[in-house]
Enzyme design. Structure first.
Site, PDB file in Angstrom:
ATOM      1  N   LYS A  94     -32.843 107.134 -18.649  1.00  0.00           N
ATOM      2  CA  LYS A  94     -32.046 107.758 -19.708  1.00  0.00           C
ATOM      3  C   LYS A  94     -32.884 108.738 -20.522  1.00  0.00           C
ATOM      4  CE  LYS A  94     -28.830 106.281 -23.367  1.00  0.00           C
ATOM      5  NZ  LYS A  94     -28.309 105.068 -24.067  1.00  0.00           N
ATOM      6  N   CYS A 115     -24.619 107.004 -20.820  1.00  0.00           N
ATOM      7  CA  CYS A 115     -24.063 106.827 -22.158  1.00  0.00           C
ATOM      8  C   CYS A 115     -24.342 107.981 -23.139  1.00  0.00           C
ATOM      9  CB  CYS A 115     -24.531 105.496 -22.733  1.00  0.00           C
ATOM     10  SG  CYS A 115     -23.482 104.860 -24.078  1.00  0.00           S
ATOM     11  N   GLU A 155     -23.582 100.742 -18.195  1.00  0.00           N
ATOM     12  CA  GLU A 155     -24.899 100.606 -18.823  1.00  0.00           C
ATOM     13  C   GLU A 155     -25.111  99.140 -19.191  1.00  0.00           C
ATOM     14  OE1 GLU A 155     -27.384 102.809 -22.417  1.00  0.00           O
ATOM     15  OE2 GLU A 155     -25.254 102.421 -22.699  1.00  0.00           O
TER      16      GLU A 155
END
Length: 277
Positions: free
Chosen positions: A115, A159, A44
Site C-alpha cells: 500500500k 483502500c 483489505e
C-alpha cells in the site's frame, strides 16, 4: 481468445484470529468457484483486524510463516483459480507492510503490492488513524498480467489509495483494464465517499473496478461500511453487496474497456499548461 472474465468480490467481517476468518471465507470462495468465477478477490485486512497497532504488530508474521497466505495458496491451487488477497500485515525488519497478493492457479504468488498511501487522518467524528506508525509505505505501482486469461492487465491498489487519482490514471495509461481496490472503509466516510469515489475512478480510467470490502461490526469493536462493488468502465454499478456477508460476482466483457476509452479518450488528452500561481 475469450475477452470475458468471471470475477467475484467477497464481503465479510474479519475476526481477531485468522484461523476463524479462514473457516468462514473458504466456503464462500468454494461457492464462488462453483458458480464459475476465475478471479476471487478478498478485502483489505483479509483475515484479521485487531483492536490496535500493538496487537497487530504482535501477531504479524513473515510471508513464510503466514498461515493465511499459505492456506489461500493451497485453495487457489486446488481450485485452479486466481485469488487476490486484499492485504495481510507482513513483518519486515522495522515495520509491517500492508501487502496485497495475487495468487495464481498453480498456488504461487504472482504479484505483490505494498500500500502506497497510508491512512493518516483525523476524521470529523474524532476518529484518529495513523497507519504510518505501523506500516512501511509502499513505493511501487503494480500491474498484474493474467496470461491465461487473454493477457488481461490488473492494477493493484488498496483502500486509501482510492483518494489519489494520479495513481489510477498511471495504471490505466500503462495498460490496466481492471483495477482492484480491496478495502475496509469506515462507517463514517463510507456513506459519503465510497460509491462516488469508486465510480469516479472507473469513469476517469475506463477500467472495471473490483472493490471487495469489509462489512459489519468486527470482534475487535471496529465497524466497516460494506457495499463491495463491481463497476463498469462507463461508471455503472454492476453489483453491490450491501451490508451482508457473502459475495457478488459478474461476467465482465473486457471489450467494454476499449469501447469506453474510444468514446471518451481522456487518457490520450493530457495537456501541459502554465499557471499564475
Amino acid at each position: 481468445m475469450s475477452k470475458y472474465l468471471s470475477v467475484a468480490c467477497l464481503q465479510y467481517a474479519s475476526k481477531i484470529k485468522e484461523e476463524k476468518t479462514l473457516k468462514e471465507i473458504i466456503p464462500l470462495i468454494n461457492k464462488a468457484v462453483n458458480q464459475g468465477n476465475r478471479l476471487i478477490t478478498l478485502p483489505e485486512c483479509a483475515t484479521s483486524i485487531q483492536k490496535n497497532a500493538v496487537i497487530t504488530k504482535k501477531f504479524a508474521t513473515t510471508e513464510r510463516n503466514n498461515i493465511s497466505l499459505q492456506t489461500l495458496k493451497e485453495v487457489a491451487k486446488t481450485n485452479s483459480i486466481y485469488i487476490l488477497i486484499g492485504s495481510l500485515p507482513i513483518k519486515n525488519r522495522y515495520k509491517l507492510s500492508n501487502r496485497s497478493f495475487l495468487i495464481g492457479p498453480n498456488g504461487k504468488i504472482l504479484y505483490r503490492y505494498d500500500k502506497i498511501h497510508l491512512f493518516d487522518v483525523v476524521l470529523p467524528n474524532g476518529s484518529i488513524f495513523r497507519e504510518s506508525q505501523t506500516y512501511k509505505q509502499g513505493s511501487k505501482a503494480i500491474i498484474a498480467t493474467l496470461k491465461e486469461i487473454c493477457d488481461v492487465k490488473i492494477g493493484l491498489t488498496i483502500c486509501y489509495d482510492l483518494r489519489f487519482p494520479y495513481l489510477y490514471r498511471d495504471l490505466a495509461s500503462n495498460g490496466a483494464q481492471i483495477i482492484t481496490i480491496p478495502s475496509a472503509f469506515s462507517n463514517f466516510t463510507g456513506p459519503l465517499h465510497w460509491n462516488i469515489l469508486l465510480r469516479t475512478r472507473a469513469i476517469e480510467t475506463g477500467c472495471f473496478i473490483l472493490a471487495p470490502a469489509q462489512t459489519g461490526v468486527h470482534e475487535c469493536g471496529r465497524a466497516s461500511f460494506g457495499h463491495s462493488l463491481i463497476v463498469s468502465p462507463w461508471g455503472k454499478v454492476i453489483a453491490d453487496a450491501g451490508k451482508k456477508t457473502g459475495f457478488i460476482s459478474a461476467r465482465i466483457n473486457l471489450n467494454e474497456v476499449k469501447n469506453a476509452r474510444q468514446s471518451i479518450p481522456s487518457l490520450n488528452s493530457t495537456r501541459l499548461y502554465s499557471t499564475n500561481f
